[in-house]
Design a protein around this motif. Structure first.
Motif, PDB file in Angstrom:
ATOM      1  N   LEU A  35       0.919  -1.213   0.099  1.00  0.00           N
ATOM      2  CA  LEU A  35      -0.132   0.004  -0.031  1.00  0.00           C
ATOM      3  C   LEU A  35       0.934   0.979  -0.125  1.00  0.00           C
ATOM      4  N   ASP A  36       0.367   2.303  -0.629  1.00  0.00           N
ATOM      5  CA  ASP A  36       1.136   3.473  -0.790  1.00  0.00           C
ATOM      6  C   ASP A  36       1.261   4.215   0.680  1.00  0.00           C
ATOM      7  N   ASN A  37       2.215   4.497   0.964  1.00  0.00           N
ATOM      8  CA  ASN A  37       2.599   5.119   2.508  1.00  0.00           C
ATOM      9  C   ASN A  37       2.296   6.488   2.552  1.00  0.00           C
ATOM     10  N   GLN A  38       1.808   6.990   1.298  1.00  0.00           N
ATOM     11  CA  GLN A  38       1.273   8.430   1.215  1.00  0.00           C
ATOM     12  C   GLN A  38      -0.115   8.534   1.435  1.00  0.00           C
ATOM     13  N   HIS A  39      -0.762   7.356   1.333  1.00  0.00           N
ATOM     14  CA  HIS A  39      -2.335   7.364   1.733  1.00  0.00           C
ATOM     15  C   HIS A  39      -2.766   6.531   2.891  1.00  0.00           C
ATOM     16  N   PHE A  40      -1.714   5.685   3.328  1.00  0.00           N
ATOM     17  CA  PHE A  40      -2.063   4.676   4.479  1.00  0.00           C
ATOM     18  C   PHE A  40      -0.935   4.463   5.320  1.00  0.00           C
ATOM     19  N   MET A  41      -1.017   4.519   6.678  1.00  0.00           N
ATOM     20  CA  MET A  41      -0.321   4.502   7.898  1.00  0.00           C
ATOM     21  C   MET A  41      -0.459   3.499   8.729  1.00  0.00           C
ATOM     22  N   ARG A  42       0.597   2.872   9.353  1.00  0.00           N
ATOM     23  CA  ARG A  42       0.634   2.008  10.137  1.00  0.00           C
ATOM     24  C   ARG A  42       0.568   3.050  11.530  1.00  0.00           C
ATOM     25  N   VAL A  43      -0.455   2.496  12.432  1.00  0.00           N
ATOM     26  CA  VAL A  43      -0.767   3.143  13.392  1.00  0.00           C
ATOM     27  C   VAL A  43      -0.688   2.571  14.879  1.00  0.00           C
ATOM     28  N   HIS A  44      -0.341   1.238  14.586  1.00  0.00           N
ATOM     29  CA  HIS A  44      -0.495   0.165  15.910  1.00  0.00           C
ATOM     30  C   HIS A  44       0.320  -1.047  15.096  1.00  0.00           C
ATOM     31  N   LYS A  45       0.677  -2.043  16.037  1.00  0.00           N
ATOM     32  CA  LYS A  45       1.087  -3.318  15.465  1.00  0.00           C
ATOM     33  C   LYS A  45       0.175  -3.948  14.895  1.00  0.00           C
ATOM     34  N   SER A  46      -1.126  -3.829  15.078  1.00  0.00           N
ATOM     35  CA  SER A  46      -2.337  -4.526  14.409  1.00  0.00           C
ATOM     36  C   SER A  46      -3.127  -3.752  13.455  1.00  0.00           C
ATOM     37  N   PHE A  47      -2.719  -2.672  13.305  1.00  0.00           N
ATOM     38  CA  PHE A  47      -3.800  -1.756  12.473  1.00  0.00           C
ATOM     39  C   PHE A  47      -2.958  -0.797  11.241  1.00  0.00           C
ATOM     40  N   ILE A  48      -3.520  -0.783  10.394  1.00  0.00           N
ATOM     41  CA  ILE A  48      -3.347   0.146   9.244  1.00  0.00           C
ATOM     42  C   ILE A  48      -4.507   0.944   8.826  1.00  0.00           C
ATOM     43  N   VAL A  49      -4.274   2.240   8.701  1.00  0.00           N
ATOM     44  CA  VAL A  49      -5.554   2.999   8.183  1.00  0.00           C
ATOM     45  C   VAL A  49      -5.199   3.672   7.199  1.00  0.00           C
ATOM     46  N   ALA A  50      -6.298   4.106   6.399  1.00  0.00           N
ATOM     47  CA  ALA A  50      -6.458   5.041   5.250  1.00  0.00           C
ATOM     48  C   ALA A  50      -6.709   6.354   5.652  1.00  0.00           C
ATOM     49  N   LEU A  51      -5.435   7.216   5.396  1.00  0.00           N
ATOM     50  CA  LEU A  51      -5.484   8.553   6.157  1.00  0.00           C
ATOM     51  C   LEU A  51      -6.729   9.466   5.575  1.00  0.00           C
ATOM     52  N   ASP A  52      -7.291   9.339   4.431  1.00  0.00           N
ATOM     53  CA  ASP A  52      -8.394  10.263   3.907  1.00  0.00           C
ATOM     54  C   ASP A  52      -9.677   9.560   4.604  1.00  0.00           C
ATOM     55  N   LYS A  53      -9.577   8.504   5.167  1.00  0.00           N
ATOM     56  CA  LYS A  53     -11.038   8.008   5.887  1.00  0.00           C
ATOM     57  C   LYS A  53     -10.964   8.108   7.333  1.00  0.00           C
ATOM     58  N   ILE A  54      -9.961   8.854   8.046  1.00  0.00           N
ATOM     59  CA  ILE A  54      -9.791   9.384   9.192  1.00  0.00           C
ATOM     60  C   ILE A  54     -11.074  10.404   9.563  1.00  0.00           C
ATOM     61  N   LYS A  55     -12.056  10.208  10.697  1.00  0.00           N
ATOM     62  CA  LYS A  55     -12.902  11.376  10.823  1.00  0.00           C
ATOM     63  C   LYS A  55     -12.415  11.945  12.084  1.00  0.00           C
ATOM     64  N   LEU A  56     -11.789  11.354  13.036  1.00  0.00           N
ATOM     65  CA  LEU A  56     -11.405  12.233  14.553  1.00  0.00           C
ATOM     66  C   LEU A  56     -10.315  11.334  14.882  1.00  0.00           C
ATOM     67  N   ILE A  57      -9.104  11.994  15.456  1.00  0.00           N
ATOM     68  CA  ILE A  57      -8.385  11.587  16.313  1.00  0.00           C
ATOM     69  C   ILE A  57      -8.440  12.366  17.516  1.00  0.00           C
ATOM     70  N   GLU A  58      -8.668  11.369  18.925  1.00  0.00           N
ATOM     71  CA  GLU A  58      -8.786  11.595  20.030  1.00  0.00           C
ATOM     72  C   GLU A  58      -8.097  10.971  21.099  1.00  0.00           C
ATOM     73  N   GLY A  59      -6.942  11.586  21.831  1.00  0.00           N
ATOM     74  CA  GLY A  59      -6.423  10.627  22.798  1.00  0.00           C
ATOM     75  C   GLY A  59      -5.602   9.469  21.874  1.00  0.00           C
ATOM     76  N   ASN A  60      -5.652   8.380  22.480  1.00  0.00           N
ATOM     77  CA  ASN A  60      -5.196   7.186  21.631  1.00  0.00           C
ATOM     78  C   ASN A  60      -6.069   6.473  20.763  1.00  0.00           C
ATOM     79  N   ARG A  61      -7.204   7.290  20.322  1.00  0.00           N
ATOM     80  CA  ARG A  61      -7.902   6.530  19.169  1.00  0.00           C
ATOM     81  C   ARG A  61      -8.056   7.433  18.020  1.00  0.00           C
ATOM     82  N   ILE A  62      -8.604   6.559  17.133  1.00  0.00           N
ATOM     83  CA  ILE A  62      -8.776   7.096  15.779  1.00  0.00           C
ATOM     84  C   ILE A  62     -10.034   6.562  15.421  1.00  0.00           C
TER      85      ILE A  62
END
Length: 238
Positions: free
Chosen positions: A188-215
């Protein structure tokens, strides 16, 4: 539709590759070429997206043939000689399959080839990407439930590790994939996806909210791992 040709002097190799590719939707065989000169003639008059190329052929070797092409299609080398692998890197091949290879290995090679957006266009490519800003729109195959789903990375919300498997989440469905999360991190293109946890990769443009330790993505809550906090913070502190 991804159009491809097979260039190999062994009929059995043609049968194997064609049989594997027939399992995958949107792959269309255009021609069987049994030596490099036949392939050269075909490519002079026809457009394809992908070429399966043997190396040890009569008249002209696979790599020597490839060097004659000014703007070749994506190339997956298929050969019984692993000692030639390093030579392929200078020719920008998509992948290198060592005979005999499995369907799963060919599937990875096809995903890598059709998902490679390092160039904005490819020669003779009827499915070419013409705008670098569309680099997230990669198509690839996901094996799940004994089926092969062709997906577009633009539709992925996030990916979750699931033991030796992964869960790939979309807006309307979730597919349990037979690949580890490290595989998706590599394709996956690392300009559009990010590993945010050892068990999770997220699509950056799908993030609605970042609060504390949660996306937050839609109704899903994805944890941010301790070692990934500084990386995530760059999304809103840059």
């Amino acid at each position: 539709m991804i159009k491809y040709i097979i260039v190999d002097d062994e009929p059995l190799a043609h049968d194997l590759i064609e049989g594997f590719c027939d399992i995958l939707p949107h792959l269309q065989l255009e021609h069987h070429c049994y030596d490099a000169l036949e392939a050269m003639q075909f490519l002079n008059n026809n457009q394809v997206d992908l070429m399966f190329l043997d190396l040890n052929m009569p008249k002209l070797s696979g790599f020597d043939f490839l060097r004659t092409l000014s703007n070749p299609p994506k190339v997956i080398v298929t050969t019984a000689y692993k000692e030639f692998a390093l030579d392929g890197y200078e020719l920008d091949i998509a992948d290198y399959l060592l005979k005999p290879f499995s369907f799963e290995r060919l599937l990875k090679a096809v995903n890598k080839a059709i998902g490679d957006n390092s160039q904005s266009t490819t020669s003779n490519n009827s499915a070419e990407i013409t705008n670098p800003s569309h680099a997230a729109n990669k198509r690839f195959f996901v094996k799940g439930d004994k089926k092969y789903h062709q997906v577009d990375s633009e539709d992925i919300l996030f990916i979750e590790a699931y033991g030796n498997y992964t869960k790939v989440y979309f807006k309307e469905e979730m597919i349990i994939s037979h690949e580890k999360i490290s595989y998706y991190e590599s394709i996956l293109d690392n300009q559009h996806f990010m590993r945010v946890h050892k068990s999770f990769i997220v699509a950056l443009d799908k993030i609605k909210l970042i609060e504390g330790n949660r996306i937050s993505i839609n109704e899903h809550e994805i944890p941010i791992g301790q070692t990934y906090k500084s990386l995530v913070s760059k999304l809103y502190n840059s």
